[in-house]
Design a protein around this motif. Sequence first.
Motif, PDB file in Angstrom:
ATOM      1  N   TYR A   1      17.204 -15.196  14.085  1.00  0.00           N
ATOM      2  CA  TYR A   1      18.154 -16.099  14.739  1.00  0.00           C
ATOM      3  C   TYR A   1      17.636 -16.603  16.068  1.00  0.00           C
ATOM      4  CZ  TYR A   1      22.123 -17.577  17.560  1.00  0.00           C
ATOM      5  OH  TYR A   1      22.941 -18.281  18.396  1.00  0.00           O
TER       6      TYR A   1
ATOM      7  N   SER B   1      30.025 -14.513  15.108  1.00  0.00           N
ATOM      8  CA  SER B   1      28.646 -14.030  15.172  1.00  0.00           C
ATOM      9  C   SER B   1      28.507 -13.006  16.296  1.00  0.00           C
ATOM     10  CB  SER B   1      27.670 -15.191  15.371  1.00  0.00           C
ATOM     11  OG  SER B   1      28.005 -15.950  16.508  1.00  0.00           O
ATOM     12  N   GLU B   2      27.843 -11.919  15.985  1.00  0.00           N
ATOM     13  CA  GLU B   2      27.707 -10.803  16.922  1.00  0.00           C
ATOM     14  C   GLU B   2      26.448 -11.007  17.769  1.00  0.00           C
ATOM     15  OE1 GLU B   2      27.741  -5.893  16.812  1.00  0.00           O
ATOM     16  OE2 GLU B   2      27.395  -7.045  14.967  1.00  0.00           O
ATOM     17  N   ARG B   3      26.668 -11.395  19.037  1.00  0.00           N
ATOM     18  CA  ARG B   3      25.549 -11.682  19.925  1.00  0.00           C
ATOM     19  C   ARG B   3      25.868 -11.238  21.342  1.00  0.00           C
ATOM     20  NH1 ARG B   3      25.245 -17.388  20.339  1.00  0.00           N
ATOM     21  NH2 ARG B   3      27.093 -17.737  19.092  1.00  0.00           N
ATOM     22  N   ASP B   4      24.852 -10.762  22.013  1.00  0.00           N
ATOM     23  CA  ASP B   4      24.983 -10.377  23.428  1.00  0.00           C
ATOM     24  C   ASP B   4      26.082  -9.347  23.646  1.00  0.00           C
ATOM     25  OD1 ASP B   4      23.018 -12.328  23.955  1.00  0.00           O
ATOM     26  OD2 ASP B   4      24.545 -13.882  24.134  1.00  0.00           O
TER      27      ASP B   4
ATOM     28  N   THR C   1      26.703 -10.345  11.441  1.00  0.00           N
ATOM     29  CA  THR C   1      26.465  -9.236  12.354  1.00  0.00           C
ATOM     30  C   THR C   1      25.139  -9.421  13.094  1.00  0.00           C
ATOM     31  OG1 THR C   1      25.267  -7.914  10.730  1.00  0.00           O
ATOM     32  CG2 THR C   1      27.681  -7.697  10.772  1.00  0.00           C
ATOM     33  N   LYS C   2      24.950  -8.616  14.108  1.00  0.00           N
ATOM     34  CA  LYS C   2      23.708  -8.638  14.880  1.00  0.00           C
ATOM     35  C   LYS C   2      22.509  -8.384  13.972  1.00  0.00           C
ATOM     36  CE  LYS C   2      21.540  -6.181  18.790  1.00  0.00           C
ATOM     37  NZ  LYS C   2      20.512  -5.399  18.058  1.00  0.00           N
ATOM     38  N   GLU C   3      22.647  -7.423  13.058  1.00  0.00           N
ATOM     39  CA  GLU C   3      21.550  -7.092  12.162  1.00  0.00           C
ATOM     40  C   GLU C   3      21.232  -8.245  11.215  1.00  0.00           C
ATOM     41  OE1 GLU C   3      23.219  -3.682  14.003  1.00  0.00           O
ATOM     42  OE2 GLU C   3      24.232  -5.149  12.708  1.00  0.00           O
TER      43      GLU C   3
ATOM     44  N   LEU D   1      21.758 -11.481  11.802  1.00  0.00           N
ATOM     45  CA  LEU D   1      21.121 -12.536  12.579  1.00  0.00           C
ATOM     46  C   LEU D   1      19.653 -12.199  12.832  1.00  0.00           C
ATOM     47  CD1 LEU D   1      23.939 -13.306  15.188  1.00  0.00           C
ATOM     48  CD2 LEU D   1      23.243 -14.742  13.275  1.00  0.00           C
ATOM     49  N   GLU D   2      19.384 -10.961  13.168  1.00  0.00           N
ATOM     50  CA  GLU D   2      18.009 -10.547  13.424  1.00  0.00           C
ATOM     51  C   GLU D   2      17.153 -10.652  12.162  1.00  0.00           C
ATOM     52  OE1 GLU D   2      18.472  -6.639  15.017  1.00  0.00           O
ATOM     53  OE2 GLU D   2      18.817  -7.358  17.070  1.00  0.00           O
TER      54      GLU D   2
END
Length: 334
Positions: A247, A272-275, A238-240, A242-243
């Motif tokens: 990432y 992967s949750e990006r952009d 998830t975005k969280e 990766l952060e």
Amino acid sequence: MNRFKQIEAEILAASNILITAHKSADGDSVGSSLGLLHFIEKLGKKATICHPDKAPDFLDFLELSSIIVMDQEPEKVTAAFQNADLIFSLDYNATDRVGKGMQPLLESATCTKIMIDHHLDPQNFASITVSDTSASSTAELIVELIEQSGNVALLDEKIGNPLYLGILTDTGSFRFNSVKPRTHEVLAKLLATGVKHHLIHELLNDTNTASRLRLQGFAMSQKMEIMEQNAVAIISLTKEELEKYQYKKGDTDSLANLALSIKGIKAAMVFSERDGIIKISFRSKGKDNPVNGLAANHFDGGGHANASGGMSALSMPETLDKIKGLVPEYFPVV
């Protein structure tokens, strides 16, 4: 006149040459762009490279300063398209592959366009199309352009380094079945120019950061699911998440191949949750387990039989539910 001699003639006749490649830059798109640039320079001409987005950090050892990025300098990219009288489209087969910013610039350009690519089902937008799905990479086709246009004597280390890198990355370090005898023949020619293959491997692979390794460890130990009956591995980030692991672009690139290395696994997928969307990497083994159809039919993507990409506008849980429903159809229990 063969197509490669025709391309040479177009280069020699042009005044403002533009080299473009697909969004989500990778080793082949960057390597083929730089290799072609240096070849054009050896022909006594000048060219400009414009890419939709920045190359990942692990390619920083290349001459990335030669590339103008749409995301960072849209005015310069727009001017390059407007001034171009010859545009190269490298490593992509459809205009939407250059992203929303560059696509209208490419489509509205009225000059000669040359596509050099190795993906399936090329769109008919170029004046000259070199589309060879049997080639390991676009970088390999650039070497063929240099050879078959009668300019093999111009091959040198400066041209060869990025082309070797392009072939290396797009073949998974020569492990994919896209590698043919001619691929090794091309590599031998590049090595003969002085390309130091061991240094390229080191510069490409020995660049891990602590955060990248921690992210990969977390992904493999905590976020990998294996559908045992179908021999498919699925990793979701998830975005969280990766952060949390700081990432950077390229940090997840090896995860699909890492999961695919598990004994008995036929296919691996990384979500992967990006952009604002879910980006997907599909990898598989063997001619009986293609993933390009799955990517194209259900995730607005495509690519090679055993290496494709896609995306999903659904939430992560919804996307995972979707793929788990599709896996039995594409990877049935034997």
